[in-house]
Every structure is written in C-alpha cells, then in structure tokens.
Design an enzyme around this catalytic site. Structure first.
Site, PDB file in Angstrom:
ATOM      1  N   HIS A 169       0.843  -1.203   0.000  1.00  0.00           N
ATOM      2  CA  HIS A 169       0.000   0.000   0.000  1.00  0.00           C
ATOM      3  C   HIS A 169       0.878   1.254   0.000  1.00  0.00           C
ATOM      4  CE1 HIS A 169      -3.634   2.378   1.229  1.00  0.00           C
ATOM      5  NE2 HIS A 169      -2.704   3.141   1.785  1.00  0.00           N
ATOM      6  N   GLU A 170       1.824   1.307   0.915  1.00  0.00           N
ATOM      7  CA  GLU A 170       2.685   2.484   1.015  1.00  0.00           C
ATOM      8  C   GLU A 170       3.590   2.621  -0.206  1.00  0.00           C
ATOM      9  OE1 GLU A 170       2.072   4.686   3.219  1.00  0.00           O
ATOM     10  OE2 GLU A 170       0.679   3.404   4.335  1.00  0.00           O
ATOM     11  N   HIS A 173       1.904   4.827  -2.658  1.00  0.00           N
ATOM     12  CA  HIS A 173       2.133   6.240  -2.323  1.00  0.00           C
ATOM     13  C   HIS A 173       3.525   6.681  -2.778  1.00  0.00           C
ATOM     14  CE1 HIS A 173      -1.433   7.259  -0.033  1.00  0.00           C
ATOM     15  NE2 HIS A 173      -1.259   6.271   0.842  1.00  0.00           N
ATOM     16  N   GLU A 199      -4.385   8.586  -2.320  1.00  0.00           N
ATOM     17  CA  GLU A 199      -4.947   7.318  -1.852  1.00  0.00           C
ATOM     18  C   GLU A 199      -5.275   6.385  -3.023  1.00  0.00           C
ATOM     19  OE1 GLU A 199      -5.120   6.053   1.090  1.00  0.00           O
ATOM     20  OE2 GLU A 199      -4.375   7.837   2.106  1.00  0.00           O
TER      21      GLU A 199
END
Length: 401
Positions: A169-170, A173, A199
């Site tokens: 997930h990160e 980003h 997001e």
C-alpha cells in the site's frame, strides 16, 4: 488570525496527548472537554477559510486535503454506496460462508524474512532504493520528498500478510511521489494532486493489483520461498481467499475493501454534523454507535473501538476521511482504464512485470503533478469524471464472480 493559529496548535497537541492515554482506558469522559474545545476552534478556522474561499465551512476544511472537492461532489457518491453496500455485503458474506474457507497460516514469521520479502516486491514494483528506504513505525505511512521517499510498516510475527500488504500500500504512495515531475520540483504545480489521488495510487497497488489472483500467481511462490513454506495454504487460490475475506468489524484500519467505505461514510457524516453544530461532542459516542449499527449491522461494545479509535479528529485533521473512499473509487476507475488502454498489463502482472502498468500511471497520473484538477486529471485518464460504477463493478467481479 495568529491567535487562532496558536490556540488551535495548543488545543490539538493537548487533545492528541490525552487521546493517547484515554483511548486505552476507554475514557471518553476525560477526552470530551478537550475535543469540545478543539471542535470549537476548528469551527472558527472553517468559518475564516469559508469567507476567504467562498465555500461552505466544511468544504473549506475538505479543501485542505483535497483542493477543489466539495460536499456536493461527495454526497451523491456516498449516498449511492450507502444504498449499494449493505445489501452487497450481505450477499458476499453469504457466499463466503458457503464457499471454500481459507487455510490460515500458523507459526512464526521472522521479521528479517518479512522485510526481505517486502523489499523484493517493492523493487519488483519499481521502487528505487537509491531514492528511498523502508523502516518500522507504530503505523504504516509514507513521508519524505520525491528524491528521498520513506516508507514504514509494522510487523506481526504470527501474520506476515498484514505487514506485507501495508508495505505494498505504502509503495503505491511512494511510487506516486517519486514519479512527480522533476522539472516542476519545489513548485506547487509539481506537487501531488491532493489526498484522493494519493490514496488512489496506494489502493490501486494494494487492492486492485496485489490482492488479485493474477498478482498472487506471481507472488505466492516468493512468499513460500521466503518462509520455507509448503502445503495448500501457500497456493495462490488460498492466499487470494485469505486476502479477500470480508467480515464486518469495528476497526476501520483492519476493514476489508467492502466494509471500509461504510466506516468512511460514517465518519464523513459525523464530522460534517459536528462542524455544522448539528451534533455536540458529548453526543458523539451514541451517534457513532447508532451509525455503525445502521451501516454495518454491528454495535461497538465501548468507545475505544468506537469513536475513539482514530487519531484524525483528536489531531485536528477534519475533512480527511472522505479521501480514503474517494481514492478507492478513483483506483478502480484508473485500473479499468489502464487495462483497456494497455491490454498487456493483465498479461504482465502474473509474470511479475509491472512496467506496463507503471508506465501508464506515470504518463496519466504521476507526471502531471497538480497541472490539472483531480476531476480533470481523472477525466483525461479515463474519459469520465469520478463515479461509483467502476468501483461497484470491481467489487461484483471480485466477490461474486
């Protein structure tokens, strides 16, 4: 006004510090007067920004995290999901209860092995360790600057999947930050286009790609190799069933992608009501519990797992919550369009080749920075403005087949 800035800073710091102690003790009564004071100051800030921007007070707070987005844009989207998701959730839980149950992992997974696997997959996705690193914190986050992007995660030795999905997930980003246009560095136009778009990039990588069966066909052997695992639980199909299990729960950060938007809708409506004065802070716990029961069919046993669970309000971040679900919808819309524009993306992912996808995202999202508004950026990339259709289509395909 400078005195308002000073008062807000002091109130935010005081409220957050008390929250850190009061939450484990389930002591909302201790926290309530500080939160009431903080809300009053946030209302003053909203009024000042409202006058300056010519928008409603809550929209002025929302603008800080997602410039240009307004409640009038969000309300019809969330109202649609409010109608769709509870019934859909019941269908999914019925299907999963009657289907093949995932075989959970047992044993201990060394942190060093988890980190090595995470870094291997980060590298495969395109993360450049010459311009960033992976560290440990209490909660996963991404920070730094495009030329030095810092990712953190937290490890659980009895479950490697939580940390790994957090890292992936990160990484989404981080890839967005790293891909921002170098020629516009240090200029507003070179910044990320708000938290909804940010997001969307993390959720596209984690939810759309890395929890999919095609990705797990590539990653499952690497996971088994990392932990010397063997047996049916290490098969791609079992991992996919495990990573797409839907269970209504109290805690937002642990929620699956079907129930997560309902957590966000609740928070969005409550913070609107508190900023407008329709709900007083003293009534927040009851309003929260009623909302959870209506949206998710479950009721918190205490305030610790209810209105005290998130740091956002107690840290002064009002207007942030809706970007999580707006980001999830944006991710679905972008990923569908990417695969339509570049059919080789679907063929490449089971081989561990993410270049076609990242090239498309680089050209259509990352390299544009803030040169377009978020709606116009999405329209340019997908041919349409944000809607719920692609997100609902994604959910139907993944969970009902």
């Amino acid at each position: 006004p400078s005195d308002l800035v000073e008062a807000l800073s002091q109130a935010t710091s005081a409220c957050e510090m008390v929250w850190r102690d009061a939450r484990p003790d389930n002591d909302f009564a201790r926290l309530q007067p500080l939160l009431s004071d903080l809300v009053s100051l946030v209302q003053e800030v909203a009024a000042a920004k409202s006058d300056a921007l010519g928008v409603a007070p809550y929209d002025a707070l929302l603008d800080e995290f997602d410039p240009g987005t307004r409640s009038a844009d969000i309300d019809p989207l969330f109202d649609d999901l409010d109608i769709f998701l509870p019934e859909f959730l019941q269908k999914v839980t019925d299907v999963q209860a009657n289907g093949q149950q995932p075989e959970a992992f047992a044993g201990s997974f060394a942190i060093a092995d988890q980190r090595a696997l995470a870094e291997r997959l980060m590298h495969q996705l395109g993360f450049d360790f010459d311009f960033g690193r992976l560290d440990i914190s209490h909660h996963p986050f991404t920070g730094g600057v495009p030329d030095d992007v810092r990712i953190t995660t937290r490890y659980y030795e009895d479950d490697f999947t939580q940390s790994l999905m957090g890292v992936l997930h990160e990484t989404g980003h981080a890839l967005y930050e790293r891909g921002l246009p170098a020629q516009w560095r240090h200029q507003p136009v070179g910044l990320a286009r708000g938290m909804t778009m940010h997001e969307s990039q993390s959720l596209l990588i984690e939810m759309q790609v890395c929890r999919s069966l095609p990705f797990l066909e590539y990653a499952a052997p690497l996971m088994a190799e990392a932990f010397q695992g063997s047996g049916p639980q290490w098969q791609p199909g079992n991992l996919h069933t495990l990573l797409t299990k839907v269970t209504p729960g109290m805690i937002r950060v642990d929620a699956d992608e079907v129930t997560y938007p309902l957590h966000v809708i609740l928070r969005y409506r409550l913070e609107q009501a508190m900023i407008s004065g329709d709900i007083n802070v003293v009534d927040l716990p009851a309003a929260w519990d009623d909302g959870m029961e209506r949206l998710l069919g479950i009721r918190p046993a205490n305030d610790r797992e209810g209105c005290m669970q998130d740091i956002h309000w107690y840290d002064g971040a009002w207007g942030y919550f809706p970007t999580y679900t707006l980001g999830a919808m944006t991710a679905a819309q972008l990923y569908i369009s990417a695969r339509q524009a570049r059919p080789e993306i679907a063929e490449a992912i089971p081989k561990g080749d993410f270049k076609p996808l990242m090239d498309w995202l680089g050209a259509n999202v990352h390299s544009l920075g803030s040169s377009l508004t978020a709606p116009d950026l999405l329209k340019r990339a997908t041919g349409k403005y944000l809607n719920t259709d692609d997100f609902k289509a994604h959910l139907r395909y993944r969970y009902l087949g």
